[in-house]
Design a protein around this motif. Structure first.
Motif, PDB file in Angstrom:
ATOM      1  N   GLN A   1      47.835  81.059  57.801  1.00 43.12           N
ATOM      2  CA  GLN A   1      47.947  79.998  58.799  1.00 43.12           C
ATOM      3  C   GLN A   1      48.041  80.582  60.205  1.00 43.12           C
ATOM      4  N   SER A   2      48.837  81.644  60.360  1.00 41.61           N
ATOM      5  CA  SER A   2      48.997  82.278  61.671  1.00 41.61           C
ATOM      6  C   SER A   2      47.673  82.862  62.161  1.00 41.61           C
ATOM      7  N   ARG A   3      46.927  83.486  61.249  1.00 42.25           N
ATOM      8  CA  ARG A   3      45.634  84.062  61.633  1.00 42.25           C
ATOM      9  C   ARG A   3      44.658  82.962  62.058  1.00 42.25           C
ATOM     10  N   TRP A   4      44.681  81.839  61.321  1.00 42.28           N
ATOM     11  CA  TRP A   4      43.767  80.744  61.645  1.00 42.28           C
ATOM     12  C   TRP A   4      44.107  80.123  62.994  1.00 42.28           C
ATOM     13  N   GLU A   5      45.394  79.942  63.282  1.00 39.45           N
ATOM     14  CA  GLU A   5      45.809  79.403  64.575  1.00 39.45           C
ATOM     15  C   GLU A   5      45.376  80.321  65.714  1.00 39.45           C
ATOM     16  N   ALA A   6      45.449  81.631  65.466  1.00 37.42           N
ATOM     17  CA  ALA A   6      45.002  82.584  66.484  1.00 37.42           C
ATOM     18  C   ALA A   6      43.504  82.452  66.723  1.00 37.42           C
ATOM     19  N   ASN A   7      42.749  82.222  65.646  1.00 40.07           N
ATOM     20  CA  ASN A   7      41.303  82.039  65.790  1.00 40.07           C
ATOM     21  C   ASN A   7      40.984  80.778  66.590  1.00 40.07           C
TER      22      ASN A   7
ATOM     23  N   ALA B   1      47.213  72.750  68.100  1.00 39.75           N
ATOM     24  CA  ALA B   1      47.748  71.507  67.538  1.00 39.75           C
ATOM     25  C   ALA B   1      46.823  70.940  66.458  1.00 39.75           C
ATOM     26  N   MET B   2      45.532  71.285  66.517  1.00 39.34           N
ATOM     27  CA  MET B   2      44.612  70.870  65.452  1.00 39.34           C
ATOM     28  C   MET B   2      44.919  71.577  64.141  1.00 39.34           C
ATOM     29  N   ALA B   3      45.543  72.759  64.234  1.00 37.75           N
ATOM     30  CA  ALA B   3      45.841  73.555  63.043  1.00 37.75           C
ATOM     31  C   ALA B   3      47.311  73.534  62.651  1.00 37.75           C
ATOM     32  N   ASP B   4      48.200  73.147  63.580  1.00 39.27           N
ATOM     33  CA  ASP B   4      49.645  73.196  63.325  1.00 39.27           C
ATOM     34  C   ASP B   4      50.258  71.820  63.578  1.00 39.27           C
ATOM     35  N   PRO B   5      50.714  71.129  62.518  1.00 41.12           N
ATOM     36  CA  PRO B   5      51.268  69.784  62.692  1.00 41.12           C
ATOM     37  C   PRO B   5      52.646  69.758  63.362  1.00 41.12           C
ATOM     38  N   SER B   6      53.250  70.924  63.552  1.00 40.52           N
ATOM     39  CA  SER B   6      54.583  70.950  64.162  1.00 40.52           C
ATOM     40  C   SER B   6      54.536  70.805  65.672  1.00 40.52           C
ATOM     41  N   ILE B   7      53.370  70.988  66.265  1.00 45.46           N
ATOM     42  CA  ILE B   7      53.242  70.831  67.716  1.00 45.46           C
ATOM     43  C   ILE B   7      53.199  69.347  68.061  1.00 45.46           C
ATOM     44  N   ASP B   8      54.028  68.965  69.025  1.00 43.92           N
ATOM     45  CA  ASP B   8      54.189  67.544  69.344  1.00 43.92           C
ATOM     46  C   ASP B   8      53.328  67.158  70.533  1.00 43.92           C
ATOM     47  N   LEU B   9      52.322  66.357  70.265  1.00 45.64           N
ATOM     48  CA  LEU B   9      51.481  65.779  71.320  1.00 45.64           C
ATOM     49  C   LEU B   9      51.374  64.280  71.046  1.00 45.64           C
ATOM     50  N   PRO B  10      52.436  63.526  71.328  1.00 41.25           N
ATOM     51  CA  PRO B  10      52.504  62.106  70.927  1.00 41.25           C
ATOM     52  C   PRO B  10      51.404  61.246  71.542  1.00 41.25           C
ATOM     53  N   GLU B  11      50.905  61.627  72.700  1.00 40.82           N
ATOM     54  CA  GLU B  11      49.895  60.788  73.334  1.00 40.82           C
ATOM     55  C   GLU B  11      48.558  60.829  72.614  1.00 40.82           C
ATOM     56  N   TYR B  12      48.383  61.819  71.732  1.00 44.44           N
ATOM     57  CA  TYR B  12      47.116  61.933  71.008  1.00 44.44           C
ATOM     58  C   TYR B  12      47.309  61.893  69.484  1.00 44.44           C
ATOM     59  N   ARG B  13      48.476  61.425  69.038  1.00 44.07           N
ATOM     60  CA  ARG B  13      48.722  61.397  67.605  1.00 44.07           C
ATOM     61  C   ARG B  13      49.413  60.091  67.235  1.00 44.07           C
ATOM     62  N   ALA B  14      49.008  59.502  66.097  1.00 45.69           N
ATOM     63  CA  ALA B  14      49.613  58.238  65.684  1.00 45.69           C
ATOM     64  C   ALA B  14      51.058  58.443  65.243  1.00 45.69           C
ATOM     65  N   GLU B  15      51.320  59.486  64.475  1.00 44.24           N
ATOM     66  CA  GLU B  15      52.662  59.743  63.990  1.00 44.24           C
ATOM     67  C   GLU B  15      52.989  61.219  64.162  1.00 44.24           C
ATOM     68  N   LYS B  16      54.259  61.512  64.291  1.00 40.00           N
ATOM     69  CA  LYS B  16      54.704  62.884  64.450  1.00 40.00           C
ATOM     70  C   LYS B  16      54.478  63.648  63.147  1.00 40.00           C
ATOM     71  N   GLY B  17      54.041  64.908  63.287  1.00 43.55           N
ATOM     72  CA  GLY B  17      53.815  65.741  62.118  1.00 43.55           C
ATOM     73  C   GLY B  17      52.388  65.725  61.618  1.00 43.55           C
TER      74      GLY B  17
END
Length: 432
Positions: A134-140, A157-173
């Motif tokens: 997962q870490s390698r993919w996020e770096a890519n 944020a496309m690869a890690d659901p823990s990043i919070d971007l509420p303005e572009y996501r329906a639900e957290k996570g």
């Protein structure tokens, strides 16, 4: 006169510009369906041919739900290393590995109503991959975004659901997925266009010569059979088909299916550029050794060597050692189960049955292996020799070799024939 020359100069300039525009060459390459190694081979060929043709621009029309991470990485490198300018045009969706591929192009265009994102790494069982992968993919993903000066936060944020971007996501996570308008807003898309013509106009290439690159039939087959999900199915059908064919006399549907499945495996991998001539030759050698073991037993040496050669050929032909080993194990397990079922349900039959004569002939068909003397039963004679228990007797005018039913019978005794089994005549001493 001077005004006339000036007009000719202006017209000449305009004409030159038009000719320059019409001399432009744009290649349009589809990036569709699942991302896998067959797609990688197709895109590599596309870029190479576009370079040879002197193309000025390549538009990759993307519509994919994602796919294999390793193939996506190689495809991204192909796009990034392309000598001409590249544009990723999302016509439907660019999810998971598709988002990574889109970010690798120089520019991104999206049609209204399309999406890009949701790029978390998933393992073979459908669960999130380990921390290392997962870490390698996020770096890519981050590197692909930074390559063209995009804010890497959205790519991660496309690869890690823990990043919070509420303005572009329906639900957290949830993983980030950007619509066309959202991608334009955060500079993840340079253009939002309705169709290819509008995109060409935005790229100032409306008058360019457009060359559409299509997937050939062979490449379609290659993409199909190099899918990691299909490989174990092909190997299983191939091995079980050959087992069934060896199990039963003649050559029929199981053998045809088995050979066709293995042919598709090697053909697809050869077209995709993974299987060379050496792997095909090694497979043929292994198959011949197996036939030698079946018809000319060699204490298992030919069989073991043949199986090793076949497995080695498949490993050589594969794009992933791990994937082919897992596929071979699945095929082996299914083959063992098939063998157990066959022997349990139908008994011990096999290729050696072809060399066994099952027909028999007897007296009804006129075949007599040894003349039977049933007509002698009940006849009497005299022993010419002592019977210990075998010896000779005189019966009518014929000398016969006989065996006494009991013990010792002296010479000159009267005997009676009590049984005749082929050439074996049994006698009993008569009470005088």
């Amino acid at each position: 006169m001077g005004l006339f020359l000036l007009l000719l100069f202006i017209l000449g300039v305009n004409t030159g510009e038009a000719n320059q525009s019409s001399d432009q060459l744009v290649y349009v390459v589809p990036v569709e369906q699942t991302v896998e190694r067959g797609l990688e081979a197709f895109l590599e060929r596309s870029v190479n041919e576009a370079e040879e043709a002197g193309a000025d621009h390549i538009i990759f029309e993307i519509d994919t739900p994602g796919g294999a991470v390793d193939a996506a990485g190689n495809i991204a490198s192909i796009i990034q290393d392309a000598p001409m300018k590249t544009t990723a045009y999302v016509t439907e969706e660019a999810m998971s590995a598709g988002a990574f591929i889109a970010l690798s192009a120089d520019e991104i265009a999206m049609a209204p109503g399309t999406e890009m994102g949701a790029a978390q790494v998933i393992d073979g069982s459908g669960n999130a991959a380990g921390d290392k992968a997962q870490s390698r993919w996020e770096a890519n993903m981050k590197g692909a975004a930074e390559l063209n000066n995009r804010n890497p936060e959205y790519a991660v944020a496309m690869a890690d659901p823990s990043i919070d971007l509420p303005e572009y996501r329906a639900e957290k996570g949830e993983l980030l997925s950007l619509t066309a308008s959202e991608a334009r807003e955060v500079n993840y898309a340079e253009y939002v266009v309705d169709d290819r013509e509008e995109l060409l106009a935005a790229l100032n290439m409306s008058e360019a010569d457009v060359q559409e690159f299509e997937v050939s039939l062979a490449e379609q087959i290659a993409r199909f059979v190099t899918n990691p999900v299909l490989i174990p199915i092909l190997l299983s059908v191939g091995s079980i088909g050959l087992i069934l064919e060896l199990y039963s006399p003649g050559f029929g549907i199981p053998g045809i299916l088995g050979i066709a499945s293995l042919f598709l495996f090697f053909f697809g991998h050869a077209i995709a550029g993974f299987a060379g001539l050496e792997s095909i030759i090694l497979f043929a050698v292994g198959f011949v050794l197996l036939l030698v073991e079946i018809f000319i037993p060699g204490f298992g040496i030919f069989g073991i060597t043949g199986i090793g050669a076949i497995i080695g050929s498949m490993v050589l032909a594969s794009f992933s050692t791990l994937n082919i080993v897992i596929s071979i194990l699945i095929a082996a397990i299914l083959s063992v189960v098939a063998i157990i079922v066959l022997f349990t349900m139908f008994g011990k039959k096999g290729p050696m049955q072809r060399f066994v004569l099952h027909d028999s002939v007897g007296g009804e068909e006129g075949f007599i292996s040894n003349e039977s003397r049933d007509e002698l039963i009940g006849e009497t004679g005299v022993s010419l020799t002592s019977l210990r228990p075998s010896g000779s007797i005189q019966l009518n005018d014929e000398r016969l070799d006989v065996i006494s039913e009991g013990g010792y019978i002296e010479k000159g005794k009267h005997v009676k024939v009590v049984d005749a089994e082929g050439s074996r005549i049994i006698v009993r001493e008569m009470n005088e």
